[in-house]
Design an enzyme around this catalytic site. Structure first.
Site, PDB file in Angstrom:
ATOM      1  CB  THR A 188      13.429  74.877  48.360  1.00  0.00           C
ATOM      2  OG1 THR A 188      12.896  74.572  47.071  1.00  0.00           O
ATOM      3  CG2 THR A 188      14.269  73.709  48.848  1.00  0.00           C
ATOM      4  CG  ASN A 189       8.793  77.476  46.298  1.00  0.00           C
ATOM      5  OD1 ASN A 189       9.875  77.555  45.736  1.00  0.00           O
ATOM      6  ND2 ASN A 189       7.735  76.917  45.737  1.00  0.00           N
ATOM      7  CG  ASP A 190       6.051  77.792  52.178  1.00  0.00           C
ATOM      8  OD1 ASP A 190       5.830  79.011  52.352  1.00  0.00           O
ATOM      9  OD2 ASP A 190       5.224  77.024  51.664  1.00  0.00           O
ATOM     10  CG  MET A 227      37.673  94.818  34.084  1.00  0.00           C
ATOM     11  SD  MET A 227      38.495  93.547  35.005  1.00  0.00           S
ATOM     12  CE  MET A 227      38.641  92.269  33.811  1.00  0.00           C
ATOM     13  CB  CYS A 285       8.098  69.577  45.117  1.00  0.00           C
ATOM     14  SG  CYS A 285       7.487  69.897  46.768  1.00  0.00           S
ATOM     15  NE  ARG A 340       0.922  71.352  48.716  1.00  0.00           N
ATOM     16  CZ  ARG A 340       1.483  72.499  48.343  1.00  0.00           C
ATOM     17  NH1 ARG A 340       2.752  72.724  48.614  1.00  0.00           N
ATOM     18  NH2 ARG A 340       0.783  73.402  47.689  1.00  0.00           N
ATOM     19  CG  HIS A 349      30.329  96.088  23.538  1.00  0.00           C
ATOM     20  ND1 HIS A 349      29.058  96.422  23.923  1.00  0.00           N
ATOM     21  CD2 HIS A 349      31.028  95.848  24.670  1.00  0.00           C
ATOM     22  CE1 HIS A 349      28.999  96.420  25.241  1.00  0.00           C
ATOM     23  NE2 HIS A 349      30.185  96.079  25.725  1.00  0.00           N
ATOM     24  CD  GLU A 375       5.844  73.404  52.883  1.00  0.00           C
ATOM     25  OE1 GLU A 375       6.052  74.061  51.865  1.00  0.00           O
ATOM     26  OE2 GLU A 375       4.758  72.840  53.110  1.00  0.00           O
ATOM     27  NE  ARG A 411      45.796  93.867  24.402  1.00  0.00           N
ATOM     28  CZ  ARG A 411      44.965  93.243  23.596  1.00  0.00           C
ATOM     29  NH1 ARG A 411      44.534  92.040  23.909  1.00  0.00           N
ATOM     30  NH2 ARG A 411      44.573  93.789  22.485  1.00  0.00           N
ATOM     31  NE  ARG A 461      37.385  85.616  24.405  1.00  0.00           N
ATOM     32  CZ  ARG A 461      37.092  86.881  24.560  1.00  0.00           C
ATOM     33  NH1 ARG A 461      37.473  87.516  25.635  1.00  0.00           N
ATOM     34  NH2 ARG A 461      36.432  87.527  23.632  1.00  0.00           N
ATOM     35  N   GLY A 482      35.277  93.739  27.211  1.00  0.00           N
ATOM     36  CA  GLY A 482      35.159  95.202  27.200  1.00  0.00           C
ATOM     37  C   GLY A 482      34.838  95.814  28.552  1.00  0.00           C
ATOM     38  CE1 TYR A 503      10.325  64.214  44.291  1.00  0.00           C
ATOM     39  CE2 TYR A 503      10.889  62.172  45.407  1.00  0.00           C
ATOM     40  CZ  TYR A 503      10.113  63.325  45.318  1.00  0.00           C
ATOM     41  OH  TYR A 503       9.133  63.569  46.232  1.00  0.00           O
ATOM     42  CB  SER A 530       8.655  66.484  48.939  1.00  0.00           C
ATOM     43  OG  SER A 530       8.899  67.288  47.818  1.00  0.00           O
ATOM     44  NE  ARG A 541       2.421  74.566  44.589  1.00  0.00           N
ATOM     45  CZ  ARG A 541       3.516  74.719  43.835  1.00  0.00           C
ATOM     46  NH1 ARG A 541       3.480  74.406  42.565  1.00  0.00           N
ATOM     47  NH2 ARG A 541       4.628  75.182  44.361  1.00  0.00           N
ATOM     48  CE  LYS A 593      42.991  89.963  26.834  1.00  0.00           C
ATOM     49  NZ  LYS A 593      42.506  91.279  27.214  1.00  0.00           N
TER      50      LYS A 593
END
Ligand code: PEP
Ligand code: MG
Length: 922
Positions: A809-811, A120, A874, A655, A474, A787, A109, A358, A118, A894, A806, A599, A40
């Site tokens: 990232t889950n494990d 703050m 993956c 895999r 709002h 992993e 303000r 804004r 709304g 990738y 590869s 899988r 603002k």
């Protein structure tokens, strides 16, 4: 979205001075100082510099707020700096703050870097007191004699706002007193209250303050101002502000600035008023005049939906001069910001003042349309256009819509405030919305109008329906920001929150718990559940809707153009996680450039195959095991043939089997009961008994850390060999049939290079055998998933035996954090999120500092060993917008994700490339 936030945090250049400056006059700032002055403040300064009519004022910086929040006291230098700026303001205005005869009034303000509508505090009319109310009346009276009413109305507003936000008095107490006064007067309109009524209300309000705070309403104007500033600082850490930040992923350490602005008055009579406007439609993106105006009112009245507003276009008839000036200013602003702007303005006795601007929030469809419109207008280039849309918006556009041919009964037609098709049970308060949604119900939050206290319920609900308020209410603003379906201003509906029901125009009553459907794209409200149809954007990706189609006012064309540009710009390739031909085909239509994760365990499902796998598990000698594997092999091969056909010419990473074997066996309780019942009948089933023994034998306390992944291949002779043979034979068959199969074999859950070496030798043997038998020379790459933390840490060694990595990232997230991926999100993550330990689940968005650091390490070390090592991801993060940016920067080749997320990943990969190009050149 998070990446946007961080990128801008990093990019901004803040002036640094030896003596820290905590206060900036509006003439000193500019739009690029949002970190310091908040959105603002920075934009008020920008408008001031543009020569637009902004009431003079100054901004206290976010740095001052940070000191206050960190130490509990404002910086020592702040008071004197504020005094100096206030003096200058008083001189400029020719009035002193709160002066009894001729008072200057100011608004105080909040304004953070990122808009938090709304959330703050704001206090208007600071400087009014018992002494100065007469002076204000005299000022106003000089013009038309209506001064008394106006002055007392302003004073009651101050006590009400100040009492609630600064002194913490329950807001309802003031509302109820005001309501009583209106009832006593026999009116529902606050405009019918005259000066004497308002004076009495002021006395009552002062009493409320005294009774509930133990002190009198402060009469010293500077004390009012200072207390209001502190209240704004404090409001940064209010529960609702924190919740909103978490929802919108706004970093908590940013803090708010405070704007002190000389008051202009929209409540001076019929030639005054206040409004909000957009430079184009924030719901659709189409050009036109959009906004709401309220005569004889102050700013908060519009957003709170207290009185029903008139459409901005009607202002032309009321005050053509101001209207024309407003239109010119809006055009100036849009050309200057090169984007849709939203503004707040006030007209004081025919003079237009700009109170805020804004870059405006918009719906996903509007974002895409506006971005390409601005390209066509020559205001921005395609890179900038791509930067202005994001994957979350694209994902929203891919949601299904209601079937327009529905026979469902439409009971209202409100304002289409935020698109989407939401079905749920009607609930009438935030608490119930949260409670019901936690127990798995889908709910629609129905309110007359929402206020910031409804935030919890809005987050929990599928959609929001209100009977009051316009596109700028709002509910509308917050819902759009969250990407939540919202219909507002459905005036035909009589909402009774006390009785928990609403009544339709023809008298139908919808009680709490009744199903309703709301369409945020059309504003229609239906009873019951309306069926949904696919979105045109999905039909476009599917290829059933032509890219040139003007479906939904050019939305498909806009998506098409920006996707095409993303594809040109991105470096990351995008593959799919798919394990059957249907998914592979869809993925390809959606733009997949191969399969990054097939899988194979999914190919072992289904009644018949499960039985064969059971036989494999039960086999306790080579012969039985070989028989079981020999039965499975052609089934696997058949699957691969189909998959390679669907992805002909593109890589398919297969895999080998990963999950613990007990996952293929019946549930232990069910099986135990079956065996016990059979025994009781004296009719034992031999197979069941053996199965039960196997279930017991294979039972693990921590199956995710047990016999799975490469470990299975190492302890079950022939298992991986069978899978590799099926892959190779399928590829050979396709090749002999004229196809172009490109399989890659991936080994899961490797922790050390030795595991990989053993499996690799076995695989190479099989590949050589198949090549010899079929006469087809196959170039099948062998790689591994990374992993486990140990794999990431020893990536340099592992790369000796792997041609590609590869990242699973889950494990990896599970093992780096020690979080069970199947349990924690439902158990304690809510508490972690509430405590701010993280802003988003690390299973959803990559944890850059922990998991991400390991990925970066593995990339570095892996490539040191093998410079041409191919790298991908993956895990679920492959389709998460923020994570895609991380993988781009980490140098992966990738990302691989579920078919439906492919367009999102393509778009974000393009945006990531543009962002890094931007930061490289800085
Ligand atoms: C992973 O762990 O990230 C992965 C892709 O494998 P899965 O989810 O099958 O364990
Ligand atoms: Mg895994």
């Amino acid at each position: 979205m998070f990446s946007d936030v961080r990128a801008t945090v990093r990019q901004e250049n803040r002036p640094v001075s030896a003596e820290q400056k905590f206060v900036y006059d509006f003439t000193e700032g500019n739009k690029d100082l949002k970190d310091l002055l908040g959105g603002k403040g920075a934009n008020l300064a920008e408008m001031t510099n543009l020569g637009l009519p902004v009431p003079p004022g100054f901004t206290i910086t976010t740095e001052a707020c940070k000191v206050y929040l960190d130490t509990g006291a404002e910086p020592a230098a702040l008071r004197a700096e504020v005094s100096a700026h206030l003096d200058a303001l008083e001189q400029q205005m020719g009035r002193r703050l709160g002066d009894a005869a001729d008072p200057l009034l100011v608004s105080v303000r909040s304004g953070a870097k990122f808009s938090m509508p709304g959330m703050m505090d704001t206090v208007l009319n600071i400087g009014l007191s018992d002494a100065s109310v007469g002076g204000l009346a005299a000022q106003a009276a000089a013009a038309d004699g209506s001064g008394d009413r106006f002055a007392w109305d302003s004073y009651r507003r101050l006590i009400q706002m100040f009492g609630k936000t600064v002194l913490g008095v329950e807001g309802d107490l003031f509302e109820e007193a005001l309501e009583r006064a209106k009832q006593a007067k026999g009116t529902s309109d606050d405009l019918d209250l005259d000066a004497a009524d308002l004076k009495a209300i002021v006395e009552e309000f002062k009493g409320i303050v005294r009774d509930h705070t133990g002190r009198d309403f402060p009469q010293d104007p500077r004390e009012q101002m200072d207390l209001a500033v502190h209240a704004v600082f404090d409001s940064w850490n209010s529960d609702r502000a924190k919740l909103y930040r978490r929802q919108e992923r706004i970093p908590g350490e940013l803090a708010t600035a405070v704007n002190i602005c000389s008051m202009v008055f929209g409540n001076l009579g019929a030639d005054s008023g206040t409004g909000v406007a957009f430079t184009r439609d924030p719901a659709s993106g189409h050009a036109g005049v959009y906004g709401d105006y309220l005569q004889n009112a102050q700013g908060e009245d519009v957003v709170a939906g207290i009185r029903n507003t008139m459409q901005l276009a009607e202002l032309e008839g009321l005050d053509k001069t101001s209207y024309d000036r407003l239109m010119t200013i809006m055009e100036t602003l849009e050309n200057h910001y090169r984007d849709l702007c939203d503004i707040e303005f006030t007209i004081e006795r025919g003079k237009l003042w700009m109170l805020q601007t804004r870059v405006g929030k918009r719906t996903a469809a509007a974002a895409f349309r506006i971005a390409v419109q601005l390209v066509d207008q020559g205001l921005i280039d395609l890179d900038e256009a791509l930067h202005r849309v994001n994957g979350a918006q694209l994902a929203q556009l891919m949601f299904p819509r209601f079937d327009e041919a529905t026979k469902a009964e439409r009971v209202a037609w409100g304002i289409a405030a935020s698109p989407g098709a939401a079905v749920g049970k009607a609930v009438f308060d935030s608490y119930t919305a949260v409670k019901w949604s936690r127990s798995g119900e889908q709910v629609i939050l129905v309110r007359r109008e929402t206020n910031p206290d409804d935030l919890d319920g809005m987050i929990a609900a599928e959609g929001i329906l209100t009977s009051r308020g316009g596109k700028t209410s709002h509910a509308a603003v917050v819902a759009r920001g969250m990407g939540k379906t919202c219909v507002c201003g459905a005036e035909e509906l009589e909402v009774d929150t006390k009785k928990r029901r609403f009544t339709t125009a023809d008298g139908k009553v919808v009680e709490e718990g009744d199903l309703i459907s709301i369409d945020g794209s059309t504003g229609k409200v239906y009873l019951g559940e309306v069926p949904v149809v696919p979105s045109p954007v999905v039909e476009y990706f599917e290829g059933t809707l032509h890219a040139g189609a003007d479906e939904q006012g050019g939305l498909v064309q806009a998506v098409h153009r920006l996707m095409a540009h993303a594809d040109i710009r991105r470096r990351l390739r995008v593959r799919a996680n798919a394990d059957n031909a249907d998914d592979a085909n869809r993925a390809r239509r959606f733009g997949a450039q191969g399969i990054g994760l097939c899988r194979t365990e999914h190919m072992f499902l289904g009644e018949e195959r499960r039985r064969e796998v059971e036989q494999l598990i039960l086999a306790d000698n080579d012969k039985d095991r070989d028989t079981a594997l020999a039965t499975l092999m052609p089934l696997q091969k058949g699957d691969f043939v189909e998959l390679f056909q669907a992805m002909d010419g593109l890589p398919v990473t297969v895999r080998l089997l990963d999950p613990p074997l007990h996952e293929f066996l019946p549930d232990i309780t069910e099986l135990s009961v079956r065996v016990a019942l059979a025994e009781a009948r004296k009719d034992p089933n031999e197979n069941d008994l053996r199965l039960l023994q196997a279930v017991h034998k294979l039972h693990e306390q921590n199956p995710m850390l047990g016999l799975r992944g490469v470990r299975l291949g190492l302890v079950i002779p022939g298992l991986f060999g069978m899978q590799v043979r099926a892959i190779a034979e399928a590829a050979a068959e396709r090749r002999l049939g004229g196809g172009d199969p490109r399989p890659e074999v991936m080994i899961p859950l490797v922790g050390t290079v030795q595991e990989l070496e053993i499996v690799r030798d076995e695989c190479e043997l099989v590949l050589a055998e198949v090549a010899a038998a079929t006469g087809v020379k196959l170039d099948i790459k062998l790689g591994t998933m990374i992993e486990l933390p140990r794999a990431a840490l020893t990536a340099g060694q592992i790369a000796e035996a792997a041609e590609f990595f590869s990242f699973g990232t889950n494990d990896l997230t599970q093992t780096v954090w020690g979080f069970s991926r199947d349990d924690v999100e439902a158990s304690f993550f809510t508490a972690y999120l509430e405590k701010g330990i993280f802003g988003v689940s690390p299973f959803e968005t990559i944890d850059r500092d922990g998991v991400g650091a390991l990925v970066e390490h593995a990339v570095r070390e892996g490539r040191k060993t093998r410079p041409d090592l191919k790298l991908g991801v993956c895990g679920e993060h492959g389709g998460d917008p923020d994570s895609v940016h991380f993988f781009h920067r980490a140098g992966l080749d990738y990302v691989s994700c579920s078919p439906f997320r492919i367009p999102v990943a393509r778009l974000e990969a393009g945006r990531a490339a543009i962002e890094t190009a931007g930061s490289d050149s800085r």
